[in-house]
Design a protein around this motif. Structure first.
Motif, short mmCIF file in Angstrom:
data_model
loop_
_atom_site.label_atom_id
_atom_site.label_comp_id
_atom_site.label_asym_id
_atom_site.label_seq_id
_atom_site.Cartn_x
_atom_site.Cartn_y
_atom_site.Cartn_z
N CYS A 1 0.86 -1.19 0.00
CA CYS A 1 0.00 0.00 0.00
C CYS A 1 0.89 1.23 0.00
CB CYS A 1 -0.93 0.03 1.21
SG CYS A 1 -1.87 1.57 1.22
N GLN B 1 0.07 4.22 0.19
CA GLN B 1 -0.41 5.29 1.06
C GLN B 1 -0.19 4.97 2.54
OE1 GLN B 1 -0.60 7.85 -1.18
NE2 GLN B 1 -2.45 8.55 -0.17
N VAL C 1 -3.51 -2.23 5.67
CA VAL C 1 -4.70 -2.90 5.12
C VAL C 1 -4.97 -4.21 5.87
CG1 VAL C 1 -5.71 -3.85 3.00
CG2 VAL C 1 -4.16 -1.90 2.87
N CYS D 1 -6.76 6.71 1.00
CA CYS D 1 -6.71 5.64 -0.01
C CYS D 1 -6.95 6.22 -1.40
CB CYS D 1 -7.77 4.58 0.31
SG CYS D 1 -7.93 3.35 -0.99
N VAL D 2 -6.01 5.96 -2.31
CA VAL D 2 -6.15 6.49 -3.67
C VAL D 2 -6.79 5.47 -4.61
CG1 VAL D 2 -4.29 8.20 -3.59
CG2 VAL D 2 -3.76 5.83 -4.17
N GLY D 3 -7.23 4.36 -4.06
CA GLY D 3 -7.94 3.37 -4.87
C GLY D 3 -7.08 2.77 -5.97
N CYS D 4 -5.77 2.64 -5.71
CA CYS D 4 -4.90 2.06 -6.74
C CYS D 4 -5.23 0.59 -6.96
CB CYS D 4 -3.44 2.22 -6.35
SG CYS D 4 -2.98 1.30 -4.87
N GLY D 5 -5.77 -0.05 -5.94
CA GLY D 5 -6.18 -1.45 -6.08
C GLY D 5 -5.04 -2.44 -5.98
N CYS E 1 -3.39 -3.35 -3.31
CA CYS E 1 -3.58 -4.24 -2.15
C CYS E 1 -4.41 -5.46 -2.58
CB CYS E 1 -4.25 -3.51 -0.99
SG CYS E 1 -5.79 -2.69 -1.42
S1 SF4 Z 1 -6.31 0.75 -2.92
FE1 SF4 Z 1 -5.26 -0.46 -1.34
S2 SF4 Z 1 -3.06 -0.24 -1.81
FE2 SF4 Z 1 -4.13 1.40 -2.93
S3 SF4 Z 1 -4.08 3.15 -1.52
FE3 SF4 Z 1 -6.02 2.10 -1.13
S4 SF4 Z 1 -5.60 0.69 0.58
FE4 SF4 Z 1 -3.61 1.33 -0.29
#
Ligand code: SF4
Ligand code: SF4
Length: 504
Positions: free
Chosen positions: A441, A443, A447, A462-466, A468
């Motif tokens: 992660c 950020q 998790v 959370c930038v929602g990179c996915g 994780c």
């Molecule tokens: S999507 Fe997962 S890895 Fe990405 S920033 Fe959010 S919690 Fe972290």
């Protein structure tokens, strides 16, 4: 870590291409710019692609992050430190000593003449290298994560936004038009990330350029006031941070190898909240402080509308009070101190503006807006966003700027945290506590701690990179947009090593 022959060949080509940059930078190469420019870019592009194939080709399905902690570059070893220092020095030169880059900048003249019709500047050089890196390291990223549809699609999106909206279209427009404000440089920039819109010369440019200037003015307002909150409500901040933004694009592509370096400690989470929200407040104060002297006491003419001082004042008051009411209502529901502080700040700014309007005062915070901007431009715009934000990738991870400094991320983070459909759901029963998700992660979110409890992840940062979810071997994590009800509710059952308990 074993480096195979294909990788070595790729590294050799990349180093050869980069060495042409160094020779131009140090003044050894002074002519034949077109030849050297294309040669260096071609060698670096070929180097990246061949190295990528050597690294990830011929492997079984799945994302490979083998040996990242044992690699001297990605594990904060000697090469990591050297890269961090070199990158930092480059940024210092770029922002404050651009003359020392003149040899390298002139190597970009042929491309600049081709696209814009003029000589290259340090920002043309930077924009070109930036776009090149997002494009080719984006291909590397796609190949690495090729088994994950979400990663592939969002990376294609980031590449398209960077290549077209931040680079090609603005530069081509520049060749046909006079300067028309900051959107002439990047059509997808949004306040508060791009605070330049508050500069008087930008507003002048919009006012003086007829319909297109007016379009840029309203484009900026619509992006900030409508597109950002609506999209963040429906999709979380990932729509921008992981699909559109150039800073995020560079972090995800060029910075992918460093994502594990982000600190997961509780203290860094606390620092993150303080710093990112302070930057946000700083930008808001700076914006109001500089817009007010510009709009007070004169009419601002656009092509089919004139903004008078009362119009400006009452629109600002309307927005500030409306936001304060929204913040107050959310505070009533969630009881989060951040919302209360935000609401009070908005009301105080509305009060200061009223004092300026009714009292005929221009410097409403008793500080000259130019000096605030200078401080912000130096500390945040240059030192934080550039030098630390990218220069420190190999030392602090790839999202230092996004996590600690970006006011746009702060703005969307508040919406994502308190009024959005986005969350990451966790199927705690399947979690084997391997920790992959927390490790990668970028950020710094732990998790795994949420997954172990089967709790939804609803975090502002959370930038929602996915990633994780992509690296989880058990399919525990799922990025979802769903009803707001139940978004914060934890799983009623807690699965621990001692058995299943009620999560009270
Ligand atoms: S999507 Fe997962 S890895 Fe990405 S920033 Fe959010 S919690 Fe972290
Ligand atoms: S990667 Fe998956 S299995 Fe491993 S700790 Fe995270 S949620 Fe659990």
């Amino acid at each position: 870590m074993h480096t195979n022959r294909v990788q070595k060949f790729g590294l050799f080509l990349g180093a050869a291409g980069f060495s042409i940059f160094v020779l131009a930078w140090t003044g050894v190469i002074t002519g034949a710019h077109t030849l050297f420019l294309w040669l260096s870019f071609s060698l670096m592009a070929a180097g990246i692609l061949i190295n990528t194939y050597g690294l990830y080709g011929g492997h079984t399905r799945g994302i490979k992050n083998n040996h990242v902690w044992f690699n001297t570059l990605t594990g904060r070893g000697l090469l990591g430190w050297v890269s961090g220092i070199v990158l930092t020095l480059f940024y210092i030169q770029l922002y404050w000593f651009a003359d020392s880059l003149s040899g390298l900048i002139s190597m970009f003249d042929p491309l600049s003449y081709l696209l814009t019709g003029g000589k290259a500047s340090q920002w043309f050089l930077y924009g070109t290298v930036y776009t090149f890196l997002i494009f080719f390291l984006g291909i590397k990223f796609i190949y690495k994560y090729r088994h994950n549809r979400y990663q592939v699609i969002r990376t294609i999106s980031v590449i398209i936004f960077q290549v077209l909206f931040a680079y090609a279209i603005p530069h081509i427009l520049e060749a046909f038009n006079d300067y028309q404000g900051y959107f002439g440089k990047d059509l997808k920039q949004i306040w508060p990330l791009n605070y330049y819109i508050t500069e008087s010369y930008q507003l002048d440019a919009m006012s003086q350029n007829g319909v297109s200037g007016t379009f840029y003015f309203f484009w900026g307002l619509i992006l900030f006031l409508i597109v950002t909150p609506v999209f963040t409500y429906f999709y979380g901040k990932r729509w921008y941070c992981s699909w559109v933004c150039g800073c995020g694009g560079l972090a995800e592509t060029a910075g992918d190898s460093f994502r594990q370096l982000s600190s997961k400690t509780r203290s860094s989470w606390q620092i993150e909240r303080w710093v990112v929200h302070s930057v946000m407040v700083f930008v808001l104060l700076m914006t109001v402080a500089s817009l007010w002297p510009y709009f007070s006491g004169k009419d601002y003419k656009l092509s089919f509308i004139t903004i008078t001082t009362p119009m400006f004042f009452y629109s600002m008051i309307f927005l500030l009070v409306l936001s304060a009411i929204g913040g107050g209502l959310l505070y009533w529901k969630r009881r989060h101190p951040l919302l209360l502080v935000g609401t009070i700040i908005l009301l105080l700014i509305a009060g200061a503006l009223s004092f300026g309007y009714f009292g005929g005062v221009k410097d409403i915070f008793s500080v000259n807006s130019r000096s605030i901007k200078k401080v912000y431009g130096f500390l945040v715009g240059s030192a934080f966003a550039g030098v630390i934000g990218v220069g420190f990738y190999p030392l602090l991870g790839n999202r230092v700027w996004c996590r600690f400094g970006c006011p746009m991320a702060g703005y969307m983070g508040i919406i994502q945290r308190f009024k959005s459909k986005f969350r990451i759901t966790t199927n705690g029963a399947q979690c084997i506590s391997c920790g992959n998700c927390s490790t990668y992660c970028e950020q710094g979110i732990d998790v795994r701690a949420y997954a172990q409890k089967g709790e939804n992840i609803v975090r502002a940062s959370c930038v929602g990179c996915g990633v994780c979810s992509a690296v989880c071997p058990r399919g525990v994590l799922k990025l979802e947009n769903g009803p707001e009800e139940g978004r914060f509710d934890s799983n009623p059952l807690l699965i621990t090593k001692d058995g299943v308990k009620l999560n009270s």
